[in-house]
Structures are given as structure tokens and as C-alpha cells.
Enzyme design. Structure first.
Site, mmCIF file in Angstrom:
data_model
loop_
_atom_site.group_PDB
_atom_site.id
_atom_site.type_symbol
_atom_site.label_atom_id
_atom_site.label_comp_id
_atom_site.label_asym_id
_atom_site.label_seq_id
_atom_site.Cartn_x
_atom_site.Cartn_y
_atom_site.Cartn_z
ATOM 1 N N THR A 182 37.348 39.848 39.314
ATOM 2 C CA THR A 182 36.058 40.537 39.221
ATOM 3 C C THR A 182 35.910 41.674 40.213
ATOM 4 O OG1 THR A 182 35.267 38.813 40.679
ATOM 5 C CG2 THR A 182 34.825 38.540 38.340
ATOM 6 N N GLY B 228 24.944 38.143 44.691
ATOM 7 C CA GLY B 228 26.035 37.676 43.833
ATOM 8 C C GLY B 228 25.654 37.778 42.385
ATOM 9 N N ILE C 295 23.849 45.639 45.133
ATOM 10 C CA ILE C 295 25.098 45.633 44.375
ATOM 11 C C ILE C 295 26.118 46.479 45.139
ATOM 12 C CG2 ILE C 295 26.174 46.211 42.177
ATOM 13 C CD1 ILE C 295 24.129 43.864 42.097
ATOM 14 N N ASN D 286 29.423 47.124 44.318
ATOM 15 C CA ASN D 286 30.225 47.993 43.446
ATOM 16 C C ASN D 286 29.637 47.940 42.033
ATOM 17 O OD1 ASN D 286 32.112 49.331 41.915
ATOM 18 N ND2 ASN D 286 33.872 48.158 42.644
ATOM 19 N N GLU E 83 27.391 34.646 37.101
ATOM 20 C CA GLU E 83 26.741 33.580 36.327
ATOM 21 C C GLU E 83 25.412 34.073 35.745
ATOM 22 O OE1 GLU E 83 29.224 31.364 39.261
ATOM 23 O OE2 GLU E 83 28.146 30.180 37.837
#
Lengths: 322, 749
Positions: free
Chosen positions: B468, B706, B633, B635, B709
Site C-alpha cells: 500500500t 490510517g 493523508i 501520500n 479498512e
């Protein structure tokens, strides 16, 4: 996979003179060999045979070599122009990688995707072990056939191409130790009956050399409609190939074949009879679809295929009459 | 963590879209995945699987297999090395199946390994594995076809108010049961272990989402010291949670290799992956919602049950998102486990929350219909201002903004609520939406950063990149701290000989690694400036290090351009050093005073459009708008890629995926990529991803929470709601299938 010998035949005579199993694209056979379902001891590669052409017949029909790849056939100009149903069927099947390998002859002999046939840990499969019973009956049967089934087998014929060929009334040319013969596609596939291990009319050693299509009827419209859960890379839940002549709001002539529902590519004669000469209306299409599925015998999980196949016929006929 | 000595940021690389630095290795086929490791003299192992789901091995005859060409070894219960279990509930050393392979003769599930054949070649081992004869005595199996007959205990998970009483008194009620099927993780990279012993130490080349845990666990399983186990995972072709903890094949490869004193490779094939390496379990959830006539929730009750194996008690945790997403005074959540003859389940992308949200957000949609209220409005009316499960404030919650932004981007205002009322190009349109959430976590991490005399900066950490973009995140931090281009930044991950890093799971890897790398980099720069000050011959000898800085790889006087300075590697050489290195550490979030007393979660909103052709019962997802509140965020390019992938997975969950167990044998009967349906490219809708990008400073200096999910959470219920809107068919058992859609009364578009 058990050990086997491999040779590449250079001529049809050489191929039909062996007792080996023919291999072309191998997209079914190699898969089944890895699963232990097919256990040939001798493979005869027929891809070098001079059977990879598509040519026009003197009667205006088309002769397709057995070694023509599915992707080449789908994109062949003559097929695109006069036999759109075949092109559409081919392109709706498998994946580009598989179509690049699979051949016309091989596709005709494609084996069922029945998971119980494909898993030798189920000893009860009448296709693999005649007389052993059928694990699919009482098992996971959502994808199984609803037409042409027997107490010995409910496996679906998986091909799209063969459904189109059935609607086009193709003729299969074969050559074997006893010489050449022609088999109408209607006579090529056998119903499972009590011998599901016998899937077609080929005699030992016979090789499919060509598939002949009759001359295109000028006024005919052709449609292949495939219904499935996802948009690509899945076998049909129901499909319909239609070759129809519709004029003046009436169906003048029609051939309909169904896929995903039969133990063989399923010619819907009852629907054709119900439609011929009748007005091209939704009500008539539906009535014909009802006739086509009259004999359906669904299992516990695939009753929906009856209604889905009917709708598939209605939609395909609607498209062909537009 | 940040201190006042932190030098100014070198660039705006944090928060900028950058291509993954490991991309070229993957596109050129040079990235080495577990099964890509080859060694001289390596042997190949192929397991033999049980063909029954419940019973006992009465006789195992390996004689024929043993005598076949190339066969070196057949291991089974009768001749297996002693293996050990791990300490229960020790989260530093977790296995997937508590039972080591071949521990007893009992068969717990179809496909269980009963033997393993090792041969010179894969082909020889495969052939011999098929020749191992096993006789079983069968006992009736409890198969996972449904869980409706469960009559056992239902312990409480969460409780406030009196949900029963409030529900009974509520004027508007929804009371429905929702079912999500068993699903199989299908990462493109299949499971594999290559084991190689040297003396009494073993190196395991794995496809692991947690190399450190794998090491700790396998040391216990093999009964050897931890330092004798090295685990290497350079690259993963993803895992989705299926590769968090070791599966039995890792021990089989290790034992076979030790016996033979040769490297041994064991690849788990795709079909085995449906029985032996975990799955999301079948879940049944009853939801009872009580509300006022103006749509304010009065009560919420969730009773969930999931199947588990006979070996392990795995709680899917379907209440994960239930207790804090909405404001509701009375709430009860209970759980239950139904033991079945299936392999052990394991976390799968958004465990608990994803099936839980399918049920809860479907129930909310049903409530909106019952109230004749817009589903967006219903969510907004019940937005929570604090975590009502524990009274804590949220560290950073912008669910309302997610929903409002999503509604605006999607054009929700145009929605007409009546079933089948929206049309386009001869098709019926259905619009549905759902809210989403996922916990935010940060776990300990250590990392070593070094400025090397060759002019490179390197970082080492025993975490791994699940595919990822973790490699790239390390590089972004180092670029920010040193100003070096990516070509001069070396990121080394996936080897337990390096400092211990976190698992790649739970969407916590980024938040966990950032503080460690950042603080290590700060320390290393600080030391460099001291070396500049103290090295004889340095142009900065005697200059106060506080007046020096490192910019674009050069040490210079603060206030002067970088060009006036000296490349750092020259100073390192002048000082006759090979490198300047420093360690950095991340502490767990629950030990961080900054996060104390805060409820940490990510949020999101999913808006889905389906196109429905009633005449042929064809339904496709045509458009998805996703808005994510996942902290800052780091990236956006890699992040959007993750969210898009998750949305595609959500299309699969909504319409396609289901592991089907044969009703007699318990075999996963659709265990291949043709029969287990996942979304293909033509099934992929237009996907619009928006990140709100609010830094959550309780998580660390960068404020990253993060993602991953959260992108899957909420997609399936939004699809099911859109399906209802288009067809009038309420599907409460996933996946939505043609069988369901044929029930629609809408026959024309």
C-alpha cells in the site's frame, strides 16, 4: 498430474492415426490434467495442422478451421459482418488470455464447470466414473442445468460459442480412422441420459477439422445476450443466441439457442415454433419463452434460472426485432 | 516525537502525491515475494488435505508416496516433530490456528493438513501427495450453512440505558436480521514459506503482514529461542488480514527443512487458500432500532453471532462501530460464537466493523424508509458529539462533514425517494448511502536512520509494506528531514534482524511508523551538526550546532543558502565515520498522555448509484462517491489507490463474494478464481474519493490516522440501500443476487 508423452502432429492423417488425446489450446485439458480429472498418457498436439483458416464456401457459407483461435475468429471480418451472434458469443466468454489460446475445435469439446466433476475427491461422478452416481445432485447446484438433465447428471454445458453455433445451425466436419464425415451440431451433443460420460458423437480417433456455417440470410438479425452475476469472466447463468428474420412487424423465421441452462447447447425449438409467423410483440416473446422453459427441472438452488432464461429470450428477441 | 530541536521541514513532501518508490521493482518483476526465493538444493513441499470435515484419521499409508521418484520425506501425525502452542492471548506472539499441524489425529475441518510430502521438485511432491492414502472414521459435521439454530450464551459487549424497554415504547421500530456470508481473502500473492536452517537457526521467507509477530510465534511453535528465528518479507502482494499471523504451513516448511537440512519451499495454492488460511466468518446479526417519529434514535440493540472453528474462538466483533457512531441513549450489543467444522476465521479488511456496518446501516436505511425521511437527514439527526459508549470526546470526528460533502458531490439533492422513481438511458437508478467508521490505532515501533558516508540516508525497520505504500512513507519522512531526493534514500523493511516495527493491519502501520522515523531522523541530523562542529578541518568547526542546519543534503549556516554549505557525506568522511545513525521509537497510543481520554476513530461516508435493468435483472454499480475523514493523508496518491481498491472490494462484498461450503462435505466448493466471484474491471464503477485531511494531532506530529479498512466500511450497505431504492427488494443476506432481484415488482425501465 501423471506422466504423459507428447508429440506434435504434422498432418491430419498422422493425428488421427494415433491413440493419443488431442490437445490444441489446452485451456480445458491442461486445467483438468492438473486437477487429476483427465489423465491421458499420450498427448497429440494438433496446433500445427493446416486448419487455422477461415474461408468462404462455394455455397456462400463460411468454413472455420478447427485451429482458428477464439480471439481471431471473434475479430474476423466475415464473422463480424455476417455472423455477429458468433462474434458476440466468443467475446462474452472467458478472458482475453483464454480466448487467445482456445481454438474452435477445442471450444466445441469444452468440459463442464461442475465443481464435482472437477474434483476427483468426489468419487461419485457419472461423467468421470460411469455408474458411480452424481455428487452435484443434492450438492451446491446454483450453476447447474435445468434443461436436459437426468438422474445421472445435471452438469451445465459451459460454452458460449457453441450456443451461437447451435442457433446458426453449424455443421461439424470430422476426420478419423474411418474417413471424413459431417455432423449437424444438433446431432453432435448428446443428452446425459444414463451415460453422461458420452458427451458427443465423436468416434475414437476422430478429429474435428472444420466448422461450416450456412450462408447468411440477408435479412436476418443476430443477437447474443449473456446474463451473469458479474460483468466479465463468468459462465452464463442464462444466455440466448437469436438469429431472426423480422419484417412487417412479424417474425418470419427464427432460430433460438440457450446457454447456461442446458446439459448441452440448448436449441429452443418450442419457442421458435411459437414465434414463427407471429407478430413481434413482447407478449408473443414471453409466450414463446414460456414454451421454451416448459420442460425445465430446476434443483434446489437454481429455480431462478427458469425465469432468468425466459427474460433472456424476451430481451434477445426484442433486440433482434428492433 | 517532535521536540523543539526539530529542524524546519525540507519540503512539502508530506501530504503530497508521490508514486510508490517500489513501483519500478514490481513492474519489472524484480521485487522478491516469498515464493520468489530460490536456494541451491531447495526441496519442495506439498500438503495433503483432509477430504472430510469431521472425524479421525484411522490409517495413513505413505508407503506408495514415499517410494515415488524424488520423494525425500512424508511428514504426518505419526512421525512429526514436537511442535508447541503459543501462550494464549499473548498479543506479541499470535498464531492463526492454536493447534500446530498434525498435533492429533482429529479432523476439525475439510482441507485440514494431514500430511506433507517433500520432494526434489514441485511436480514430484504434487504427484506423491496425491498418492498418500488416508482412511478416516467420519463423525457428523456441524457445517456452516446457517447459524439460526444457535441456542448458546450471548454475552454482553456493550450496554447503556435500557434498550429493551426503550424499544418496546418506541413509536417507530425496525427489527431485522442481516446475514453476511463467509468470504475468503484473495490477495493476488498466495501464501508461501521458504524455510532454511543454518545450524540451530532458521530463516523463514514469508508473506507476512507482521514479521516480528511471526518470529515470536514461530520461536514458540518450534520451541527454539527467538533469536534463532529470522523472518523475511520484502514485499507482499497484499494480505487483507489473512497474513497477520502464521498459519500451519509455516511450521510444516520449517520442520521439513530441519529434517532434511535443506531449504524447503511450501506454496499454498489458491484452492487451499479457501480452507487453510482464514476467512471472514459467516455472521448473523439481529438489529432492533427504536426511534421517535421525527427520527431521533431511542434504542439500538445488536445481537450478533459468527461462526468459528472447533479449534479457535474467533469473535468477529461485529459491534466494533455500533456503540459510538450515532447518539442513542439506550443500547445493548451481545455476541455469540457458533462452533463449526470450518477452518479458523481470521481478520479480513475491517473485521467486525464491515459486517457490523452492513447490518447497522441497512437497518438505518430501513428506519429512514419507515419514517419517510431522507437517509442523509436521518444520519445527521443522530450524529454523536461524544463517544457515548464511554463518554469520551472524539479526538477528531467529522462524520457530518463527510456525509454533507459526499451528498453534495454525489448530487443527492436530486434524489427522489420513491422506489424505482429515477431513470436514465432506459435504466432504473438506485441511490443509497451509508456512514462508515474504523478505529484509529498506533502501536510501538523502532526504526534506525543512518546518514551514510556514501551520501545516502537509510532507514531500517522490521515492519513490512503490504503493498500500500509503506516504503514510500518512510522515504517521504526522510526526504522531509534531509532534503535528499528519493534516489538517495534507502528504505529497508521486512526483516526481523532490524529494529522491531508494527504489523501491517488495522490501518495502523502509517501512524505507528511515522513518529519512530521522524524522531530517528531528527536525532541523526542533530548528531551530524554536532560532528560538523567538533570535527577538525570542518568548515563549521567550533560553530554552535544550533546555528547550523541540513538542507538539501548540505550542512550550512542557518540563514545562508544551502549552496554555501558542505555535503553531509563530506563531513562524515572528514570525521572518518562510516555513518551517523540513531534509533527512534513510537509509543503505543494507549500509553500516550496526549491521547488519554480520547476516542480515536476514522469516519467516512459512501454514496452509491446502481443501474438496474429490470427486464433482464441486470444490476451494476455505476458510481461511488467516498469521503474519508482519516486524519492527515501522507501520500494522497497511494491513499486514494487504497480507498478505490477497497470500494471495488465493497462491490464484490455487496454483489458477488461468498465462500460456499458443500452442504454434505463442508468443502469450500467454489475455491478458485473462476467460481469465487470478485469484482472484475468491468464491474468497477466510477469512483470519486475525497479526503477531508484534518490532522488528528492526538495520533502524532503528522496527524495521520490510517486508511484502508475505512474504504470498505459502508460500501455494501450503501449498495443494498441503492438496490432497494431501484428495485424495491430489501436484501438482508449478502451478496445481493439475481435471485433476489427477480423478485422486484418493477419490470420495465
Amino acid at each position: 498430474m501423471q506422466s504423459f508423452s507428447y508429440e506434435k502432429a504434422q498432418s491430419v492423417e498422422q493425428a488421427t492415426g494415433t491413440t493419443g488425446k488431442f490437445i490444441a489450446g489446452g485451456t480445458t485439458l491442461v486445467d483438468l490434467m492438473k486437477l487429476g480429472v483427465e489423465t491421458p498418457t499420450q498427448l497429440v498436439d494438433v496446433t500445427a495442422l493446416p486448419l487455422a483458416q477461415v474461408e468462404t464456401l462455394p455455397n456462400g457459407g463460411l468454413r472455420i478451421g478447427a485451429m482458428v483461435r477464439n480471439s481471431d475468429l471473434a475479430h474476423h471480418p466475415a464473422v463480424g459482418k455476417d455472423y455477429a451472434v458468433l462474434s458476440e458469443a466468443l467475446l462474452s466468454g472467458a478472458s482475453p488470455q483464454l480466448r487467445n489460446m482456445a481454438t474452435t475445435g477445442g471450444n466445441l469439446l469444452q468440459r463442464t464447470r461442475c465443481p464435482y466433476f472437477r474434483d476427483p475427491s468426489y468419487s461419485n461422478c457419472n461423467k468421470r466414473n460411469p455408474g458411480s452416481g452424481c455428487a452435484a445432485i443434492g450438492g451446491h447446484n446454483r450453476m447447474m442445468a435445468i434443461l436436459g438433465t437426468s438422474d445421472a447428471c445435471i452438469a451445465t454445458h459451459p460454452s458460449d460459442m457453441c450456443v451461437a453455433l447451435t442457433a446458426l445451425e453449424a455443421t461439424i466436419q470430422v476426420e478419423g480412422p474411418k474417413g471424413k464425415r459431417s455432423i449437424a451440431i444438433a446431432d453432435f451433443y448428446k443428452l446425459p441420459g444414463t451415460t453422461p460420460n458420452v458427451e458427443n458423437a465423436l468416434e475414437p480417433g476422430e478429429l474435428i477439422t472444420y466448422v461450416d456455417l450456412p450462408a447468411p440470410r440477408k435479412a436476418s438479425k443476430q443477437v447474443y445476450l449473456k446474463l451473469r452475476d458479474r460483468a466479465s469472466y463468468e459462465f452464463a447463468l442464462a444466455s440466448a443466441a437469436v438469429v431472426a428474420e423480422v419484417s412487417g412487424g412479424h417474425v418470419r423465421a427464427v432460430q433460438i439457442a440457450l446457454g447456461g441452462v442446458g446439459t448441452r447447447p440448448w436449441r429452443a425449438h418450442e419457442a421458435e415454433a411459437a414465434l414463427t409467423g407471429k407478430p413481434a410483440t413482447a407478449a408473443h416473446f414471453r409466450a414463446a419463452a414460456e414454451d421454451a422453459l416448459k420442460g425445465a427441472k430446476p434443483s434446489s438452488e437454481n429455480g431462478f434460472k427458469v425465469e432468468l432464461a425466459k427474460r433472456c429470450i424476451v430481451r434477445a428477441m426484442t433486440m433482434a426485432s428492433a | 516525537m517532535a521536540t523543539q530541536t526539530t529542524p524546519p521541514s525540507q519540503s512539502n513532501v508530506i501530504g503530497r502525491s508521490v508514486a510508490r518508490i517500489d513501483g519500478p521493482l514490481k513492474t519489472t518483476g524484480t521485487a522478491q515475494y516469498a515464493a520468489d526465493f530460490h536456494f541451491p538444493n531447495m526441496a519442495h513441499a506439498v500438503p495433503v488435505q483432509s477430504t472430510i470435515a469431521s472425524g479421525r484419521i484411522e490409517k495413513l499409508d505413505a508407503a506408495a508416496a514415499q517410494s515415488m521418484p524424488g520423494v525425500l520425506l512424508v511428514l504426518h501425525h505419526g512421525n512429526m516433530d514436537k511442535l508447541y502452542r503459543v501462550v494464549p492471548n499473548d498479543f506479541s506472539a499470535t498464531t492463526s490456528e492454536a493447534r500446530p499441524p498434525f498435533e492429533d489425529r482429529t479432523i476439525y475441518y475439510w482441507g485440514q493438513y494431514v500430511a506433507v510430502v517433500v520432494a526434489e521438485t514441485l511436480e514430484q511432491a504434487t504427484a506423491a501427495a496425491a498418492a498418500v492414502k488416508v482412511e478416516y472414521s467420519q463423525t457428523p459435521a456441524k457445517l456452516s450453512t446457517n447459524l439460526g439454530d444457535y441456542a448458546g450464551k450471548r454475552p454482553s459487549v456493550s450496554q447503556r440505558g435500557d434498550a429493551e424497554k426503550a424499544f418496546a415504547a418506541a413509536p417507530i421500530k425496525v427489527d431485522q436480521t442481516y446475514v453476511t456470508p463467509a468470504e475468503t481473502h484473495n490477495p493476488i500473492e498466495m501464501h508461501a514459506t521458504v524455510a532454511a536452517w543454518e545450524g540451530d537457526s532458521v530463516t523463514l521467507y514469508e508473506t507476512s503482514q507482521g514479521v516480528v509477530n511471526h518470529r515470536y510465534a514461530m520461536a514458540q511453535v518450534l520451541g527454539i529461542p527467538r533469536e534463532n528465528v529470522t523472518v523475511v518479507t520484502r514485499f507482499l502482494g497484499s494480505g487483507f488480514g489473512g497474513k497477520l499471523f502464521p498459519w500451519p504451513h509455516s511450521a510444516l516448511a520449517a520442520v521439513a527443512s530441519r529434517r532434511l537440512q535443506r531449504p524447503v519451499k511450501l506454496s499454498v495454492n489458491r484452492t487451499m487458500m479457501f480452507s487453510n488460511v482464514g476467512h471472514r466468518p459467516l455472521c448473523e446479526q439481529r438489529f432492533q432500532l427504536g426511534a421517535t417519529t421525527d427520527g431521533k434514535l431511542l434504542s439500538l440493540r445488536q445481537d450478533y453471532i459468527n461462526h468459528t472453528s472447533l479449534i479457535d474462538d474467533i469473535d468477529e466483533g461485529c459491534g466494533e462501530a455500533t456503540t459510538y457512531l450515532y447518539s442513542v441513549p439506550s443500547l445493548t450489543v451481545t455476541r455469540a460464537l457458533a462452533q463449526r467444522n470450518v477452518g479458523t476465521p481470521s481478520p479480513m479488511r475491517g473485521p467486525g466493523a464491515v459486517p457490523g456496518l452492513f447490518a447497522m446501516e441497512s437497518a438505518m436505511d430501513e428506519l429512514a424508509v419507515a419514517l419517510n425521511m431522507d437517509p442523509v437527514e436521518l444520519r445527521l439527526r443522530n450524529d454523536a458529539t461524544k463517544d457515548e459508549s464511554n463518554g469520551q470526546p472524539f479526538s477528531s470526528r467529522h462524520l457530518k462533514e463527510c456525509i454533507e460533502t459526499g451528498a453534495a458531490k454525489f448530487g443527492w439533492k436530486q434524489r427522489t425517494p420513491a422506489v424505482g422513481s429515477m431513470r436514465r438511458d432506459g435504466r432504473v437508478l438506485g441511490w443509497g448511502m451509508a456512514a462508515a467508521s474504523w478505529g484509529a490505532y498506533r502501536f510501538p515501533c523502532a526504526a534506525t536512520v543512518a546518514l551514510e558516508v556514501d551520501g545516502r540516508v537509510t532507514v531500517r525497520c522490521a515492519t513490512q509494506d503490504v503493498g500500500t505504500g509503506t516504503y514510500t512513507i518512510f522515504a517521504q519522512v526522510l526526504q522531509e528531514k534531509t532534503g535528499l531526493p528519493f534516489e538517495r534514500i534507502g528504505v529497508h523493511l521486512g526483516d526481523t534482524s532490524m529494529p522491531e516495527g508494527p504489523m501491517s493491519g488495522g490501518s495502523w502501520a502509517t501512524a505507528s511508523v511515522l513518529p519512530a522515523v521522524s524522531s530517528a531522523a531528527d536525532s541523526v541530523v542533530k548528531t551530524l551538526l554536532q560532528v560538523a562542529n567538533s570535527t577538525a578541518g570542518s568548515p563549521f568547526a567550533g560553530v554552535d550546532p544550533a546555528k547550523l542546519q541540513l538542507t538539501a543534503g548540505r550542512v550550512h549556516q542557518a540563514g545562508e543558502p544551502a549552496e554555501t554549505g558542505v555535503p553531509f557525506e563530506k563531513l562524515i568522511a572528514m570525521a572518518r565515520l562510516s555513518r551517523i545513525s540513531a534509533d527512534g521509537n513510537t509509543t503505543a497510543i494507549f500509553e500516550d498522555p496526549k491521547a488519554k481520554g480520547l476516542s480515536l476513530h476514522s469516519f467516512g461516508a459512501q454514496f452509491v448509484e446502481v443501474e438496474w435493468e429490470p427486464q433482464i435483472a441486470r444490476l451494476r454499480v455505476s458510481r461511488v462517491v467516498t469521503v474519508i475523514d482519516g486524519g492527515r493523508i501522507i501520500n494522497p496518491k497511494a491513499a486514494a489507490n487504497q480507498i478505490k481498491g477497497a470500494v471495488v472490494m465493497g462491490v464484490g462484498m455487496g454483489l458477488l463474494e461468498q465462500t460456499v461450503y458443500d452442504p454434505r462435505t463442508g468443502q469450500p466448493i467454489n475455491g478458485n478464481m473462476a467460481d469465487y466471484l470478485m469484482a472484475t474491471c468491468p464491474d468497477t464503477p466510477e469512483i470519486d474519493v475525497t479526503f477531508l485531511d484534518y490532522p488528528d494531532l492526538a495520533m502524532g506530529e503528522y496527524g495521520a490516522r490510517g486508511i484502508g479498512e475505512i474504504g470498505l466500511a459502508g460500501v455494501a450497505p450503501a449498495i443494498a440501500s441503492a438496490v432497494y431504492h431501484a428495485t424495491g427488494v430489501r436484501v438482508r443476506t449478502l451478496p445481493v443476487r439475481i435471485e433476489d432481484l427477480l423478485q422486484s415488482r418493477i419490470r420495465e425501465a
